[in-house]
Design a protein around this motif. Sequence first.
Motif, PDB file in Angstrom:
ATOM      1  N   HIS A  76      55.720  -4.734  57.654  1.00 37.03           N
ATOM      2  CA  HIS A  76      54.688  -4.422  58.649  1.00 37.03           C
ATOM      3  C   HIS A  76      53.554  -5.436  58.573  1.00 37.03           C
ATOM      4  O   HIS A  76      53.329  -6.024  57.509  1.00 37.03           O
ATOM      5  CB  HIS A  76      54.093  -3.029  58.360  1.00 37.03           C
ATOM      6  N   ASP A 109      51.393  -5.889  55.116  1.00 33.90           N
ATOM      7  CA  ASP A 109      52.130  -5.819  53.845  1.00 33.90           C
ATOM      8  C   ASP A 109      51.998  -7.112  53.039  1.00 33.90           C
ATOM      9  O   ASP A 109      51.885  -7.083  51.806  1.00 33.90           O
ATOM     10  CB  ASP A 109      53.623  -5.558  54.091  1.00 33.90           C
ATOM     11  N   HIS A 112      60.184  -0.649  53.762  1.00 37.14           N
ATOM     12  CA  HIS A 112      59.911  -1.550  52.643  1.00 37.14           C
ATOM     13  C   HIS A 112      61.191  -1.855  51.860  1.00 37.14           C
ATOM     14  O   HIS A 112      61.403  -2.986  51.416  1.00 37.14           O
ATOM     15  CB  HIS A 112      58.834  -0.952  51.728  1.00 37.14           C
TER      16      HIS A 112
HETATM   17 ZN   LIG Z   1      54.316  -1.635  55.050  1.00 34.39          ZN
END
Ligand SMILES: [Zn+2]
Length: 260
Positions: A32, A35, A146
């Motif tokens: 994202h 991150d 993730h």
């Molecule tokens: Zn993330």
Amino acid sequence: MAANEPGQPDPTPALTSRNLPTPTSALAIGAHPDDVEFGCGGTLAKWAADGCTVHHLILTDGSKGTWNPDADVAALAATRQVEQREAARRLAGERAGEVVFLGQVDGELESTLALRGEVARVIRVLRPQVVLGHDPWKRYRLHPDHRHAGLLACDGIVAARDPHFFKEHGLPHHRPDRLLLWEADEPNHVEDVTAFVDAKLAALEAHESQFESTMKAVDTAQMAAFADRIRTRLAGIATRYAQPGDGMTHAEIFRLITDL
Ligand SMILES: [Zn+2]
């Protein structure tokens, strides 16, 4: 928990390396927007200041990143691209390279063969010396994006390095020298980011749409508290791994893989 409490695992794993030489180029792969800044922002800022070109590859559109049930998610995704580009600029300045978005739906990322090919294509085009990404083997990690983003980074490297994978790309294969995984389940490498905490925080603070849901901060005092939490976390790592006289007060930690 005390470090030496009987019967508990040692929370300070032994490191085998610290402070890679500055690469000529690096590609950070995040699930994202934001991150990458959380995972390795200090390290990227340090390398950029020493001449490294810093590229970003963001796999999802970040469209779930709000607590507002009535949010316009298409507008949010567009906003998050703007924020990510600004974060990359704040991290790397003139050394900011490409910011690539694969635009997968936030929360629905999967490590498919097709996406592995897309990650490999980006690696072959940008030809980074070092790749950074999520550790897909982090135990008890809940967020599927993730996990899948970590797998895609690892699998994308394997596909990019071998000439018979995805020959339809029509691109020369490329083998990065090193892979660094953040949020590492078994870290073995530390980077001194003492002089680059402010750059990491400035980049994180570019993600304004995430102040409420991720930073838990909707006013100046709460943003200051968020910055304090980040500083404290990086200082805690440095305290564990500093060596006498090295001056390291803030650090980021990784799993380093050199056998690519
Ligand atoms: Zn993330």
